[in-house]
Design a protein around this motif. Sequence first.
Motif, PDB file in Angstrom:
ATOM      1  N   ASP A  92       1.419  72.192   0.891  1.00 51.08           N
ATOM      2  CA  ASP A  92       2.178  73.156   1.686  1.00 51.08           C
ATOM      3  C   ASP A  92       2.016  74.536   1.060  1.00 51.08           C
ATOM      4  O   ASP A  92       2.410  74.749  -0.091  1.00 51.08           O
ATOM      5  N   ALA A  99       1.468  66.413  -1.055  1.00 50.04           N
ATOM      6  CA  ALA A  99       1.930  65.056  -0.769  1.00 50.04           C
ATOM      7  C   ALA A  99       0.882  64.345   0.073  1.00 50.04           C
ATOM      8  O   ALA A  99       0.075  64.981   0.771  1.00 50.04           O
ATOM      9  N   TRP A 101      -0.075  61.816   3.180  1.00 48.12           N
ATOM     10  CA  TRP A 101       0.470  61.504   4.506  1.00 48.12           C
ATOM     11  C   TRP A 101      -0.473  60.566   5.255  1.00 48.12           C
ATOM     12  O   TRP A 101      -1.686  60.796   5.277  1.00 48.12           O
ATOM     13  N   ALA A 130      12.740  63.017  10.327  1.00 49.25           N
ATOM     14  CA  ALA A 130      12.491  63.285   8.911  1.00 49.25           C
ATOM     15  C   ALA A 130      11.414  62.348   8.403  1.00 49.25           C
ATOM     16  O   ALA A 130      11.417  61.150   8.685  1.00 49.25           O
ATOM     17  N   GLY A 131      10.468  62.900   7.646  1.00 51.51           N
ATOM     18  CA  GLY A 131       9.349  62.115   7.147  1.00 51.51           C
ATOM     19  C   GLY A 131       8.132  62.178   8.047  1.00 51.51           C
ATOM     20  O   GLY A 131       7.147  61.472   7.796  1.00 51.51           O
ATOM     21  N   THR A 132       8.152  63.050   9.079  1.00 44.51           N
ATOM     22  CA  THR A 132       7.008  63.184   9.982  1.00 44.51           C
ATOM     23  C   THR A 132       6.789  64.656  10.341  1.00 44.51           C
ATOM     24  O   THR A 132       7.702  65.475  10.231  1.00 44.51           O
ATOM     25  N   TRP A 133       5.591  64.966  10.819  1.00 41.80           N
ATOM     26  CA  TRP A 133       5.271  66.296  11.343  1.00 41.80           C
ATOM     27  C   TRP A 133       3.991  66.202  12.151  1.00 41.80           C
ATOM     28  O   TRP A 133       3.327  65.155  12.165  1.00 41.80           O
ATOM     29  N   ASP A 162      10.248  68.218   4.815  1.00 40.38           N
ATOM     30  CA  ASP A 162       8.927  67.651   4.547  1.00 40.38           C
ATOM     31  C   ASP A 162       7.851  68.728   4.418  1.00 40.38           C
ATOM     32  O   ASP A 162       7.121  68.759   3.441  1.00 40.38           O
ATOM     33  N   ARG A 205       2.922  60.927   8.942  1.00 44.11           N
ATOM     34  CA  ARG A 205       4.148  60.280   8.467  1.00 44.11           C
ATOM     35  C   ARG A 205       3.987  59.911   7.001  1.00 44.11           C
ATOM     36  O   ARG A 205       2.873  59.801   6.476  1.00 44.11           O
ATOM     37  N   ARG A 206       5.129  59.717   6.351  1.00 42.59           N
ATOM     38  CA  ARG A 206       5.097  59.309   4.950  1.00 42.59           C
ATOM     39  C   ARG A 206       4.512  57.906   4.823  1.00 42.59           C
ATOM     40  O   ARG A 206       4.844  57.028   5.625  1.00 42.59           O
TER      41      ARG A 206
END
Length: 456
Positions: A92, A99, A101, A130-133, A162, A205-206
């Motif tokens: 990021d 992280a 993904w 939460a845990g996604t984008w 995230d 996603r995580r």
Amino acid sequence: MSRPEPPSRRTVLAAAVAAAVTGAAIPATAEAEPAAGRGADADRAPARRIDYRAWTTYQDWRAGSARGAHPVPGLRPGVAIGAPAGTADYTDPHTGRTAAWQYATWTSPVHRLAVPATEVIASWNAHTPAGTWIQVELTGTYSDGTATPWYVMGRWASGEADIRRTSVDDQSDGKSSIWTDTFAIDDAASGLRLVSYRLRLTLYRRPGTRLTPTVWRLGAMGSDIPDRFTVPASTPGLAQELRVPRYSQEIHKGQYPEYDNGGEAWCSPTSSQMIIEYWGGRLSKEQLAWVDPSFADPQVCYAARSTYDWQYSGCGNWPFNAAYAATYKDLQGVVTRLTSLTDLERLVAAGIPAITSQSFLATELTGAGYGTSGHLMTVIGFTADGDVIANDPASPSDAAVRRVYKRREWENIWLRTKRYNASGAVVSGTGGVCYLYFPAHPTPRQRLALAAVGVR
């Protein structure tokens, strides 16, 4: 009001509409009618057109190519992660955190533009727990037969835990560039145009979870119109006013300056929140718990935080506002351009208010009391004389938000593509930009009104 934008950030698009039906765009053109007493610059403008295409149905999602993604049927069809295609690291740029993904991709079929375009704006509606984008990209083919690279049009998450939602700067191939949320041909005078495009979704996603983002609407608007300082006048055709909540951005001055220096620059999220609540969207006490309890209208603070673009350093990213609106149950949001106040009358008559973007000197809009290089307000109706009733967030209080602006002045500052700033320099106008928020399942009358302005 919005903070000043660099002139090259958003040049203007076409101001007429095309209906897009299951893969084919049907252009609807509006010829410019001469207006008495004006010069050839205004009177001889050619037809203005827009090509808007969206993927929203189960058949649409099945028509794309997928790697690890699958169509989701139901009342609101979409695309989600199935068996992930792989794992990738993302650093990021706004936090420095790296992280891993899991990801899946969906790529649209090629859409050939009915209007070869100088600019394209993508917009989307998605659920990102939460845990996604998600990431939205665009590639296309130029009129000279060459191809663009894959351009990132946005990285989106409804929250901040995230990733930080962001546009991506410094994207160009020497023929076109991305200006925050807009694909633009670098030299429109050269005759080069974009003749077709594809959109690509990457869903993240995580690892080790069964979470998934779901995208319900993905679309883009391409257009090409001539520069113009004035536009033809439309004939009044509606006297109606919608009951839209009134919120002032000005009462939030100094609040949460980390989000675009506080409320004075929050015209876009303030306008978004007004129309979201018109459709019944509400925030819970839990969602608003982080807002200082001494602040009035805490939902406006929430909207600003939820639309903030960490690269642009502002809340005025057009697709981010539409995506925020769609986080509310049973709402959709799109970014488009319209042809005239007649288009807005069609929408208001069907109960659909609109958020419009305009720029003007203080002397050009009677009663505004300010000038701006870019400002969003909501159109909620028309008087018996055809004047515009707007909820203008650049007002000193909620009670003062409702304004009536002269039709001819308002139409021109909204639809023109060129104007003179306070120094006398020629700068770009906003060219009819409009956010439309409407139900996930519109009534037949609403569907007809949306189709009339090219949105399906």
